[in-house]
Scaffold this motif. Sequence first.
Motif, PDB file in Angstrom:
ATOM      1  N   ASP A 154       0.863  -1.182   0.000  1.00 37.41           N
ATOM      2  CA  ASP A 154       0.000   0.000   0.000  1.00 37.41           C
ATOM      3  C   ASP A 154       0.904   1.238   0.000  1.00 37.41           C
ATOM      4  O   ASP A 154       1.779   1.384   0.866  1.00 37.41           O
ATOM      5  CB  ASP A 154      -0.900   0.006   1.225  1.00 37.41           C
ATOM      6  N   GLU A 157       0.931   3.400   3.257  1.00 38.41           N
ATOM      7  CA  GLU A 157       1.657   2.734   4.339  1.00 38.41           C
ATOM      8  C   GLU A 157       3.153   2.761   4.071  1.00 38.41           C
ATOM      9  O   GLU A 157       3.961   2.952   4.993  1.00 38.41           O
ATOM     10  CB  GLU A 157       1.175   1.289   4.490  1.00 38.41           C
ATOM     11  N   ARG A 308       2.777  -7.246   4.085  1.00 41.24           N
ATOM     12  CA  ARG A 308       1.630  -6.416   4.472  1.00 41.24           C
ATOM     13  C   ARG A 308       0.795  -6.240   3.209  1.00 41.24           C
ATOM     14  O   ARG A 308       1.127  -5.408   2.353  1.00 41.24           O
ATOM     15  CB  ARG A 308       2.110  -5.091   5.035  1.00 41.24           C
ATOM     16  N   ASP A 311      -5.315  -6.446   1.270  1.00 45.47           N
ATOM     17  CA  ASP A 311      -6.599  -6.872   1.839  1.00 45.47           C
ATOM     18  C   ASP A 311      -6.563  -6.929   3.364  1.00 45.47           C
ATOM     19  O   ASP A 311      -7.448  -7.493   3.992  1.00 45.47           O
ATOM     20  CB  ASP A 311      -6.982  -8.249   1.280  1.00 45.47           C
ATOM     21  N   GLY A 312      -5.543  -6.321   3.930  1.00 39.49           N
ATOM     22  CA  GLY A 312      -5.400  -6.348   5.389  1.00 39.49           C
ATOM     23  C   GLY A 312      -4.609  -7.534   5.881  1.00 39.49           C
ATOM     24  O   GLY A 312      -4.458  -7.737   7.086  1.00 39.49           O
ATOM     25  N   SER A 332      -6.343 -11.605   7.324  1.00 44.20           N
ATOM     26  CA  SER A 332      -7.408 -10.916   6.581  1.00 44.20           C
ATOM     27  C   SER A 332      -8.667 -11.760   6.465  1.00 44.20           C
ATOM     28  O   SER A 332      -9.769 -11.235   6.251  1.00 44.20           O
ATOM     29  CB  SER A 332      -6.919 -10.538   5.180  1.00 44.20           C
ATOM     30  N   LYS A 336     -11.307 -10.010  11.894  1.00 42.85           N
ATOM     31  CA  LYS A 336     -12.399  -9.116  12.291  1.00 42.85           C
ATOM     32  C   LYS A 336     -13.529  -9.847  13.020  1.00 42.85           C
ATOM     33  O   LYS A 336     -14.318  -9.223  13.720  1.00 42.85           O
ATOM     34  CB  LYS A 336     -12.959  -8.400  11.065  1.00 42.85           C
TER      35      LYS A 336
END
Length: 463
Positions: A154, A157, A308, A311-312, A332, A336
């Motif tokens: 990213d 980041e 990293r 998509d997390g 990912s 969550k």
Amino acid sequence: MYVPGLPSPASGPFPCENSTLPFWRTELHELDSYRSTKQLPKSCDVLIIGGGYAGIAAAYHLLREDESSTSPKRSVVLAEAREACSGATGRNGGHLRPSVYSRLPRYIKQYGVEAAVEVAGLEFDHVQTIAALVKKENIDCDFTLTRSFDIYTDKTEAEAAKKSYEELKAAGIAKSTIDDLIWTDAEHAEEVSGVKGCVGCFTFTAAHLWPYKLFTHLLARAVSSGLNLQTHTPILSISPSSSSEKWTASTPRGLITSSKVIIATNGYTAGLLPEYTSKIVPSKGICCRIVPSSTSTHPNLTHTYCLRLPDGGFDYLIPRHDGSIIVGGARSTFFKEHENWYNTTDDSTLIKPAEKYFDNYMQRNFLGWEESGARVDQIWTGVMGYTSDSLPSIGEVPGRDGCFIAAGFVGHGMPVIWLTMKGIAEMVKEGKSFEEVRIPRIYKTTKERLESDLDLLGPVKKG
């Protein structure tokens, strides 16, 4: 060997039976299910609870390094609920990798420069310290000194990481560690790293190894120096004994009293120390071994990696000398939904949303691996100790004189535990204070930390 009394996964923060089989435990050591004495000793000077990295390191530092001493040797018992190195130590990624660069700015802001430098120095020094230990003890554990990639996919980041790095370097903070860090910009990052979509990356000194072989070898050294090892001996509770200077531990095999206790149970700590129930939470992770086709051609990996992903994802991997790849993470897919991984000690099942994540992993993420035929050969889970403030809890337990804890390593124990346990051993055998040994000050377990409302995992739990 089976000992009645080992709890089931649903019965609380204790190791469960029938755990998944990690690759690291496919070649078992003779001490894997060993008992030094048929009967559990009734007493000892020091009782170590937990037969993984931390417990073995404590035993080694207490006994092995005392061999030249003329003083009477302490009686030390190590009790492990299952087999030796059957917990997180035998289930991790085999990665000895300092990882403080991204955290240093936060540590500096929260705790000050000196505290941040202590953490960085401790992790950085572990690589060479373990290298020297492997050489000294002549340990066959596939130890390989190399470089590690920290991969960013990213752009935002990547830019933030580079900016933090430049600020730290300009300030001269943790110079010995920062000077080891090399940044590659987007123009060459994908080519240098071999990772698709890489827009920036660090490299720095790291190592990879066979953790089970390293620590069972060190366990054998401790046993040869007088350690009484008792596997398949779950400690169900500890309490002050009738003597104010002793502790009594209960097991399915009877009671054992000790002058001092070292709790090295990581994710299972709350089962013995209920005050840590919300402070050190058992948390499940997943890891696998990937094997390429024997007839394929693909780039040879010589570095270790942390990816990293957009998509997390936050994955880590090491290449092995046999051509296989150990990969862990897959966050990912499950992070969550806390019911998949948070506050569970069940390593007997996989994390369902992540079961297929590693299929075609190398083909998806690495240049030149598209036709490798790489496939998952083995997959397993393990239980880590996540903490409410993201820091380990180390030292004498508040309100429990003679009871020491080293736990809550947040899945990052490899570059932290060895030197930390050296400090714990000095506290136990020499009576030194926490401040007199080399353990980062922010790791100290305190009444204030136990009473704090801080919970960095709170948003995850609320999902």
